[in-house]
Enzyme design. Structure first.
Site, PDB file in Angstrom:
ATOM      1  N   CYS A 278      21.550  27.058  16.763  1.00  0.00           N
ATOM      2  CA  CYS A 278      20.798  26.035  17.469  1.00  0.00           C
ATOM      3  C   CYS A 278      19.903  25.027  16.764  1.00  0.00           C
ATOM      4  O   CYS A 278      18.675  25.407  16.987  1.00  0.00           O
ATOM      5  CB  CYS A 278      20.169  26.122  18.886  1.00  0.00           C
ATOM      6  SG  CYS A 278      21.540  26.725  19.965  1.00  0.00           S
ATOM      7  N   GLU A 279      19.880  24.932  15.509  1.00  0.00           N
ATOM      8  CA  GLU A 279      19.120  24.174  14.637  1.00  0.00           C
ATOM      9  C   GLU A 279      19.829  23.130  13.670  1.00  0.00           C
ATOM     10  O   GLU A 279      21.035  23.629  13.269  1.00  0.00           O
ATOM     11  CB  GLU A 279      18.424  25.181  13.541  1.00  0.00           C
ATOM     12  CG  GLU A 279      17.538  26.021  14.424  1.00  0.00           C
ATOM     13  CD  GLU A 279      16.527  26.634  13.342  1.00  0.00           C
ATOM     14  OE1 GLU A 279      16.127  26.124  12.498  1.00  0.00           O
ATOM     15  OE2 GLU A 279      16.029  27.815  13.904  1.00  0.00           O
TER      16      GLU A 279
ATOM     17  N   GLY B 249      16.749  39.836 -11.871  1.00  0.00           N
ATOM     18  CA  GLY B 249      16.544  38.122 -11.802  1.00  0.00           C
ATOM     19  C   GLY B 249      17.916  37.480 -12.489  1.00  0.00           C
ATOM     20  O   GLY B 249      17.933  36.300 -12.194  1.00  0.00           O
TER      21      GLY B 249
ATOM     22  N   TYR C 215      21.976  39.081  -0.766  1.00  0.00           N
ATOM     23  CA  TYR C 215      20.951  38.261   0.112  1.00  0.00           C
ATOM     24  C   TYR C 215      21.651  37.500   1.218  1.00  0.00           C
ATOM     25  O   TYR C 215      21.179  36.778   1.893  1.00  0.00           O
ATOM     26  CB  TYR C 215      19.986  37.323  -0.591  1.00  0.00           C
ATOM     27  CG  TYR C 215      19.393  38.318  -1.765  1.00  0.00           C
ATOM     28  CD1 TYR C 215      18.548  39.268  -1.570  1.00  0.00           C
ATOM     29  CD2 TYR C 215      19.601  38.003  -3.063  1.00  0.00           C
ATOM     30  CE1 TYR C 215      17.974  40.045  -2.610  1.00  0.00           C
ATOM     31  CE2 TYR C 215      18.966  38.610  -4.260  1.00  0.00           C
ATOM     32  CZ  TYR C 215      18.087  39.561  -3.679  1.00  0.00           C
ATOM     33  OH  TYR C 215      17.559  40.397  -4.954  1.00  0.00           O
TER      34      TYR C 215
ATOM     35  N   ARG D  89      21.210  40.602  -7.433  1.00  0.00           N
ATOM     36  CA  ARG D  89      22.301  39.684  -6.926  1.00  0.00           C
ATOM     37  C   ARG D  89      23.371  39.468  -8.153  1.00  0.00           C
ATOM     38  O   ARG D  89      24.392  39.565  -7.747  1.00  0.00           O
ATOM     39  CB  ARG D  89      21.342  38.348  -7.256  1.00  0.00           C
ATOM     40  CG  ARG D  89      22.226  37.068  -7.011  1.00  0.00           C
ATOM     41  CD  ARG D  89      21.560  35.764  -7.138  1.00  0.00           C
ATOM     42  NE  ARG D  89      19.973  35.687  -7.177  1.00  0.00           N
ATOM     43  CZ  ARG D  89      19.583  35.299  -6.046  1.00  0.00           C
ATOM     44  NH1 ARG D  89      20.283  34.594  -5.052  1.00  0.00           N
ATOM     45  NH2 ARG D  89      18.009  35.302  -5.871  1.00  0.00           N
TER      46      ARG D  89
ATOM     47  N   PRO E 285      18.866  44.835 -11.575  1.00  0.00           N
ATOM     48  CA  PRO E 285      19.608  43.628 -11.200  1.00  0.00           C
ATOM     49  C   PRO E 285      19.903  43.944  -9.636  1.00  0.00           C
ATOM     50  O   PRO E 285      20.298  45.098  -9.478  1.00  0.00           O
ATOM     51  CB  PRO E 285      20.688  43.772 -12.049  1.00  0.00           C
ATOM     52  CG  PRO E 285      20.736  45.328 -12.561  1.00  0.00           C
ATOM     53  CD  PRO E 285      19.592  45.658 -12.715  1.00  0.00           C
TER      54      PRO E 285
END
Ligand code: LLP
Length: 442
Positions: free
Chosen positions: A366-367, A253, A395, A298, A296
């Site tokens: 396409c968004e 975290g 991520y 990230r 851990p």
């Protein structure tokens, strides 16, 4: 107190070279973009190893600590090799992650299997490959795992994953330790689980409790609270059930710095809080210090990764924004559209501060929500420029998709002027690889 690598937006080797071009790991990023094409994930080995060393240094005074890299942040064979060579174990959450670390030659005793709905196949693979700990999440899994372990004639070391009901200030989607969470046993269900393990599930060997509060956390008090709850629970379990547990897994975290306004605590600060909290709680209850497991993800891999894109079309909305499009976007980095995540970027081939224009970097998908960075100042971005988006190690690749039938980018490892492909770019044929045309359509 020492600063640590998770407090930096850029990899530690980032610099402008003599031509004014951006360089990471001794490699000119324009050359990498030319050689390997874009979008391109780049991982700086020196930064990754520096983070691992930050953790080891920060916890060096606490003998019984195990670092289990949460491989969901980025799981590839080469990354696994590097992290394992630093002495870390692995938190894995799927058959795919188990298989990757197993094939990379990791000591499977140093692997811990997490997840709220593990399948029979995955639990069997975990037992076959000798995974060290399984963190059991619910009653169904207790029964299943005991059965499977029995069928292999083995006893498995387990944690019980519990929900400590702690609220942290992070995005709703990445909170996990709060009361209303799909993960783990509610504390009120722990007694029933322990009785089952004691009386019926003789192929399970309960070693301790596990919790994970959430991700991208900047507060330290939540770790203190979590540890106090876990230690108090260990003491209560021993008193009530006579079961002595000496391990706590406090999850992952720790946050990283994506933009200047992010101020994550250093690994040394987090270590100090964790160690002091463990000691305080243990002294309060007069019990021995437990072995600590940390997961851990990230904070280990994020800062070492950047993504290179080539700038293409632009659109100036009359009296509005200027959109600058790149050749990637939400398929290689879904975080801005999923969590409103913010990023920092620089143009690789232009001095950072000349001729600045406020623009919005959008992707090619396409968004309308496919925006990577809103309102960033860049030096006169033009088609053909290479953009470096920082802090994409975690991520991004692990959550990448083939949306719009695009190929996932390659990943390159850089170190001391060397660059090596560690994930190949997908080809058009790769996109068709799993398609099947039933014979009646042929
Ligand atoms: N342990 C457990 C049980 C977890 O569920 C997680 C992350 C970790 C450890 C690692 O947490 P970290 O140190 O990386 O914060 N996709 C989201 C993040 C989801 C995190 C899920 N669990 C994002 O891109 O922000």
């Amino acid at each position: 107190m020492k600063n640590s690598t998770n407090q930096s937006i850029k990899p530690i080797t980032t610099r402008r070279n003599d031509y004014g071009y951006l360089e990471i790991g001794g490699c000119d990023l324009t050359e990498l973009a030319n050689k390997y094409a874009t979008p391109l994930y780049v991982i700086d080995e020196a930064t990754l190893r520096a983070v691992c060393n930050d953790y080891k240094d920060a916890f060096k005074d606490y003998e019984k600590v195990n670092f289990m890299y949460a491989s969901k942040a980025l799981c590839t064979s080469a990354i696994t090799k590097i992290v394992a060579s630093e002495g870390f174990g692995f938190d894995v959450v799927s058959g795919g992650e188990i298989y990757t670390v197993y094939k990379a030659g990791v000591d499977m005793k140093k692997v811990l299997f997490n997840g709220n709905n593990k399948t029979v196949d995955e639990l069997s693979l975990a037992i076959e490959t000798g995974v060290g700990h399984i963190s059991v999440d619910n009653f169904l899994e207790l029964t299943m795992l005991n059965e499977i372990a029995k069928s292999y004639g083995k006893t498995v070391d387990i944690f019980l994953r519990v929900t400590p009901a702690i609220e942290c200030h992070t995005h709703e989607y990445i909170k996990t330790g709060n009361l209303d969470s799909k993960f783990g046993f509610d504390l009120s269900q722990v007694d029933e689980a322990i009785e089952l393990i004691k009386d019926e599930y003789t192929n399970l060997n309960l070693r301790g409790l596990h919790a994970h509060i959430g991700s991208q956390i900047f507060e330290t008090q939540v770790y203190h609270d979590e540890i106090d709850i876990l230690v108090t629970e260990l003491v209560r379990i021993e008193k009530k059930h006579g079961v002595k547990l000496d391990e706590i897994n406090i999850g992952g975290g720790l946050g990283v710095k994506y933009v200047e306004t992010d101020v994550p605590p250093s690994t040394h600060k987090i270590a100090e809080v964790i160690i002091n909290s463990v000691k305080l709680s243990c002294e309060k209850h007069n019990v021995n210090y437990p072995t600590i497991y940390l997961e851990p993800g990230r904070s280990i891999i994020s800062t070492s990764g950047v993504t290179l894109y080539t700038i293409g079309s632009q659109k100036q909305v009359p009296n509005g924004r200027k959109y600058v499009a790149v050749d990637g976007g939400m398929a290689d980095n879904p975080r801005p559209s999923m969590y409103q995540a913010e990023y920092t970027a620089e143009i690789v081939n232009k001095p950072a501060n000349e001729d600045l224009q406020k623009v919005t970097i959008c992707g090619r998908y396409c968004e309308s929500g496919d925006v990577i960075i809103k309102n960033i100042e860049l030096p006169n971005p033009e088609a053909g420029d290479v953009l470096c988006v920082y802090n994409t190690g975690a991520y991004n690749y692990s959550m990448a998709s083939n949306y719009n039938r695009t190929q996932k980018p390659a990943m390159v490892l850089v170190n001391s002027g060397l660059s090596d492909i560690i994930v190949k770019r997908e080809s058009l044929d790769d996109l068709l690889e799993h398609d099947v045309i039933p014979s009646r359509l042929k």
